[in-house]
Design a protein around this motif. Structure first.
Motif, PDB file in Angstrom:
ATOM      1  N   PHE A 113       0.830  -1.211   0.000  1.00 24.57           N
ATOM      2  CA  PHE A 113       0.000   0.000   0.000  1.00 24.57           C
ATOM      3  C   PHE A 113       0.859   1.253   0.000  1.00 24.57           C
ATOM      4  O   PHE A 113       2.041   1.232   0.377  1.00 24.57           O
ATOM      5  N   ASP A 114       0.238   2.346  -0.435  1.00 25.72           N
ATOM      6  CA  ASP A 114       0.813   3.684  -0.301  1.00 25.72           C
ATOM      7  C   ASP A 114      -0.015   4.541   0.641  1.00 25.72           C
ATOM      8  O   ASP A 114       0.509   5.413   1.328  1.00 25.72           O
ATOM      9  N   LEU A 115      -1.327   4.285   0.645  1.00 28.16           N
ATOM     10  CA  LEU A 115      -2.235   5.060   1.484  1.00 28.16           C
ATOM     11  C   LEU A 115      -3.358   4.148   1.959  1.00 28.16           C
ATOM     12  O   LEU A 115      -3.864   3.327   1.200  1.00 28.16           O
ATOM     13  N   ILE A 116      -3.743   4.298   3.234  1.00 29.14           N
ATOM     14  CA  ILE A 116      -4.868   3.558   3.794  1.00 29.14           C
ATOM     15  C   ILE A 116      -5.926   4.553   4.233  1.00 29.14           C
ATOM     16  O   ILE A 116      -5.622   5.511   4.955  1.00 29.14           O
ATOM     17  N   VAL A 117      -7.167   4.346   3.771  1.00 31.24           N
ATOM     18  CA  VAL A 117      -8.274   5.243   4.111  1.00 31.24           C
ATOM     19  C   VAL A 117      -9.294   4.467   4.937  1.00 31.24           C
ATOM     20  O   VAL A 117      -9.801   3.436   4.502  1.00 31.24           O
ATOM     21  N   CYS A 118      -9.594   4.975   6.129  1.00 34.76           N
ATOM     22  CA  CYS A 118     -10.579   4.346   7.017  1.00 34.76           C
ATOM     23  C   CYS A 118     -11.686   5.340   7.330  1.00 34.76           C
ATOM     24  O   CYS A 118     -11.529   6.546   7.126  1.00 34.76           O
ATOM     25  N   GLY A 119     -12.787   4.830   7.857  1.00 34.09           N
ATOM     26  CA  GLY A 119     -13.801   5.703   8.421  1.00 34.09           C
ATOM     27  C   GLY A 119     -13.376   6.117   9.821  1.00 34.09           C
ATOM     28  O   GLY A 119     -12.548   5.455  10.452  1.00 34.09           O
ATOM     29  N   ASP A 120     -13.940   7.204  10.328  1.00 26.82           N
ATOM     30  CA  ASP A 120     -13.554   7.687  11.654  1.00 26.82           C
ATOM     31  C   ASP A 120     -13.922   6.704  12.759  1.00 26.82           C
ATOM     32  O   ASP A 120     -13.304   6.685  13.814  1.00 26.82           O
ATOM     33  N   GLY A 121     -14.938   5.891  12.542  1.00 26.89           N
ATOM     34  CA  GLY A 121     -15.368   4.917  13.539  1.00 26.89           C
ATOM     35  C   GLY A 121     -16.289   3.923  12.858  1.00 26.89           C
ATOM     36  O   GLY A 121     -16.518   4.002  11.650  1.00 26.89           O
ATOM     37  N   SER A 122     -16.813   2.986  13.623  1.00 26.24           N
ATOM     38  CA  SER A 122     -17.753   2.019  13.062  1.00 26.24           C
ATOM     39  C   SER A 122     -19.148   2.311  13.582  1.00 26.24           C
ATOM     40  O   SER A 122     -19.315   2.873  14.664  1.00 26.24           O
ATOM     41  N   ALA A 123     -20.154   1.913  12.823  1.00 28.51           N
ATOM     42  CA  ALA A 123     -21.531   2.238  13.180  1.00 28.51           C
ATOM     43  C   ALA A 123     -22.040   1.446  14.385  1.00 28.51           C
ATOM     44  O   ALA A 123     -23.064   1.800  14.953  1.00 28.51           O
ATOM     45  N   ASP A 124     -21.323   0.390  14.788  1.00 29.79           N
ATOM     46  CA  ASP A 124     -21.779  -0.378  15.952  1.00 29.79           C
ATOM     47  C   ASP A 124     -21.115   0.091  17.250  1.00 29.79           C
ATOM     48  O   ASP A 124     -21.785   0.544  18.174  1.00 29.79           O
ATOM     49  N   LEU A 125     -19.788   0.048  17.327  1.00 30.68           N
ATOM     50  CA  LEU A 125     -19.099   0.448  18.553  1.00 30.68           C
ATOM     51  C   LEU A 125     -18.631   1.902  18.536  1.00 30.68           C
ATOM     52  O   LEU A 125     -18.576   2.563  19.564  1.00 30.68           O
ATOM     53  N   TYR A 126     -18.247   2.386  17.372  1.00 33.68           N
ATOM     54  CA  TYR A 126     -17.720   3.743  17.194  1.00 33.68           C
ATOM     55  C   TYR A 126     -16.602   4.041  18.203  1.00 33.68           C
ATOM     56  O   TYR A 126     -16.581   5.063  18.880  1.00 33.68           O
ATOM     57  N   ALA A 127     -15.641   3.121  18.289  1.00 28.60           N
ATOM     58  CA  ALA A 127     -14.523   3.296  19.214  1.00 28.60           C
ATOM     59  C   ALA A 127     -13.523   4.333  18.711  1.00 28.60           C
ATOM     60  O   ALA A 127     -12.785   4.911  19.506  1.00 28.60           O
ATOM     61  N   GLN A 128     -13.474   4.566  17.401  1.00 26.08           N
ATOM     62  CA  GLN A 128     -12.564   5.543  16.792  1.00 26.08           C
ATOM     63  C   GLN A 128     -11.095   5.229  17.102  1.00 26.08           C
ATOM     64  O   GLN A 128     -10.291   6.133  17.303  1.00 26.08           O
ATOM     65  N   GLN A 129     -10.763   3.962  17.112  1.00 22.29           N
ATOM     66  CA  GLN A 129      -9.395   3.568  17.474  1.00 22.29           C
ATOM     67  C   GLN A 129      -8.654   2.824  16.372  1.00 22.29           C
ATOM     68  O   GLN A 129      -7.426   2.885  16.317  1.00 22.29           O
ATOM     69  N   VAL A 130      -9.366   2.110  15.526  1.00 20.55           N
ATOM     70  CA  VAL A 130      -8.707   1.177  14.610  1.00 20.55           C
ATOM     71  C   VAL A 130      -7.707   1.870  13.680  1.00 20.55           C
ATOM     72  O   VAL A 130      -6.582   1.410  13.508  1.00 20.55           O
ATOM     73  N   GLY A 131      -8.098   2.985  13.071  1.00 21.77           N
ATOM     74  CA  GLY A 131      -7.200   3.677  12.152  1.00 21.77           C
ATOM     75  C   GLY A 131      -5.912   4.122  12.824  1.00 21.77           C
ATOM     76  O   GLY A 131      -4.806   3.935  12.281  1.00 21.77           O
ATOM     77  N   LEU A 132      -6.040   4.698  14.011  1.00 22.91           N
ATOM     78  CA  LEU A 132      -4.860   5.161  14.740  1.00 22.91           C
ATOM     79  C   LEU A 132      -3.994   3.992  15.206  1.00 22.91           C
ATOM     80  O   LEU A 132      -2.756   4.052  15.134  1.00 22.91           O
ATOM     81  N   LEU A 133      -4.633   2.917  15.675  1.00 27.07           N
ATOM     82  CA  LEU A 133      -3.881   1.737  16.103  1.00 27.07           C
ATOM     83  C   LEU A 133      -3.166   1.078  14.923  1.00 27.07           C
ATOM     84  O   LEU A 133      -2.053   0.568  15.063  1.00 27.07           O
ATOM     85  N   LEU A 134      -3.807   1.109  13.761  1.00 30.30           N
ATOM     86  CA  LEU A 134      -3.186   0.533  12.560  1.00 30.30           C
ATOM     87  C   LEU A 134      -1.937   1.321  12.179  1.00 30.30           C
ATOM     88  O   LEU A 134      -0.894   0.750  11.854  1.00 30.30           O
ATOM     89  N   GLY A 135      -2.023   2.650  12.221  1.00 33.44           N
ATOM     90  CA  GLY A 135      -0.859   3.470  11.923  1.00 33.44           C
ATOM     91  C   GLY A 135       0.272   3.221  12.900  1.00 33.44           C
ATOM     92  O   GLY A 135       1.452   3.138  12.519  1.00 33.44           O
ATOM     93  N   GLU A 136      -0.090   3.076  14.182  1.00 31.90           N
ATOM     94  CA  GLU A 136       0.918   2.798  15.211  1.00 31.90           C
ATOM     95  C   GLU A 136       1.586   1.452  14.962  1.00 31.90           C
ATOM     96  O   GLU A 136       2.811   1.324  15.083  1.00 31.90           O
ATOM     97  N   ALA A 137       0.794   0.452  14.607  1.00 29.07           N
ATOM     98  CA  ALA A 137       1.350  -0.881  14.369  1.00 29.07           C
ATOM     99  C   ALA A 137       2.293  -0.893  13.158  1.00 29.07           C
ATOM    100  O   ALA A 137       3.294  -1.614  13.144  1.00 29.07           O
ATOM    101  N   LEU A 138       1.948  -0.098  12.153  1.00 28.34           N
ATOM    102  CA  LEU A 138       2.762  -0.030  10.933  1.00 28.34           C
ATOM    103  C   LEU A 138       3.915   0.958  11.064  1.00 28.34           C
ATOM    104  O   LEU A 138       4.764   1.058  10.167  1.00 28.34           O
TER     105      LEU A 138
END
Length: 257
Positions: A113-138
């Motif tokens: 990949f060159d760029l990853i685009v996520c939504g700000d949160g999910s419609a069920d939990l809306y934790a707003q964490q996955v995108g930031l955690l993914l960047g941290e992991a990478l």
């Protein structure tokens, strides 16, 4: 350029049943759909072709058996991505944000990949964490709350996000992860031609083993339930004089305090 847009399958809120005994939610008969916030992410990723015409758009999701649904796969691909990658395991059905991010990390590294685009949160939990955690992991830049993409080159992406009293403009080096808000666009309804064409696009279904990952550790999660319904008092105050207004105000005051 390869752009990955992540999405999550969530229960359709119209099919969710509330158990009145304890307020718990029954989603056993609910159809699944793309999370509304991720529709914005898919649209934003596909719109970037206007700036990089030869960009390849890959839709990516991790989850349980819902990702096997042919209708759901066609829905995603009809919205513009060139191909679809899904990672399916029963253990991912109720994965927590850090678990989802770990699986996404392994998948995007395999895809490239060159760029990853996520939504700000999910419609069920809306934790707003996955995108930031993914960047941290990478170990790459991750920015959320993106409301406008100004430009994209092979090396950088320039974006805007709205803060409380100002609009912030950021130029981010690639590769990067961005999480977009619902203000960024209005997702289009796929045309019949796009729906028919979606059936011809490639779909890759992987297991955790194929990503050299073990089964995520089972952990407790927050209990999601409907708010408690308060019994209506059925108080009627007739008239619009000063006395009636004062009585109404006094009653509201008692409720607040």
């Amino acid at each position: 350029m390869k752009i990955i847009t992540c999405y999550k399958c969530v229960p359709d809120e119209q099919d969710i049943v509330v158990n009145h005994a304890d307020g718990s939610l029954d989603v056993s008969k609910a159809e699944t759909k793309i999370s509304q916030y991720d529709l914005n992410a898919i649209e934003a990723a596909c719109q970037l072709r206007q700036q990089i015409p030869d960009a390849q758009i890959v839709a990516l999701s991790v989850g349980g058996n819902a990702l096997n649904n042919a209708k759901g796969r066609k829905d995603v691909l009809s919205r513009g991505p060139d191909e679809l990658v899904v990672v399916i395991d029963d253990a991912l059905e109720k994965a927590l944000p850090h678990q989802t991010a770990s699986v996404l990390m392994a998948a995007v590294q395999k895809v490239g990949f060159d760029l990853i685009v996520c939504g700000d949160g999910s419609a069920d939990l809306y934790a707003q964490q996955v995108g930031l955690l993914l960047g941290e992991a990478l170990n790459i830049v991750a920015v959320n709350g993106i409301s406008h993409i100004l430009s994209l080159t092979n090396d950088t992406i320039t974006v805007e996000r709205e803060l409380e009293d100002e609009i912030e403009t950021l130029t981010i080096p690639l590769p990067a992860v961005i999480a977009v808000s619902t203000d960024i666009n209005a997702p289009q309804i796929p045309s019949m031609k796009a729906i028919l064409g979606a059936a011809k696009k490639p779909v890759h279904a992987w297991t955790l083993a194929e990503l050299s990952l073990g089964t995520p550790e089972a952990r407790s999660t927050q209990r999601v339930s409907a708010p408690t319904q308060r019994q209506r008092q059925r108080l009627i105050i007739e008239g619009d004089g000063d006395d009636q207004i004062a009585a109404f105000a006094e009653y509201v005051r008692k409720i607040i305090h």
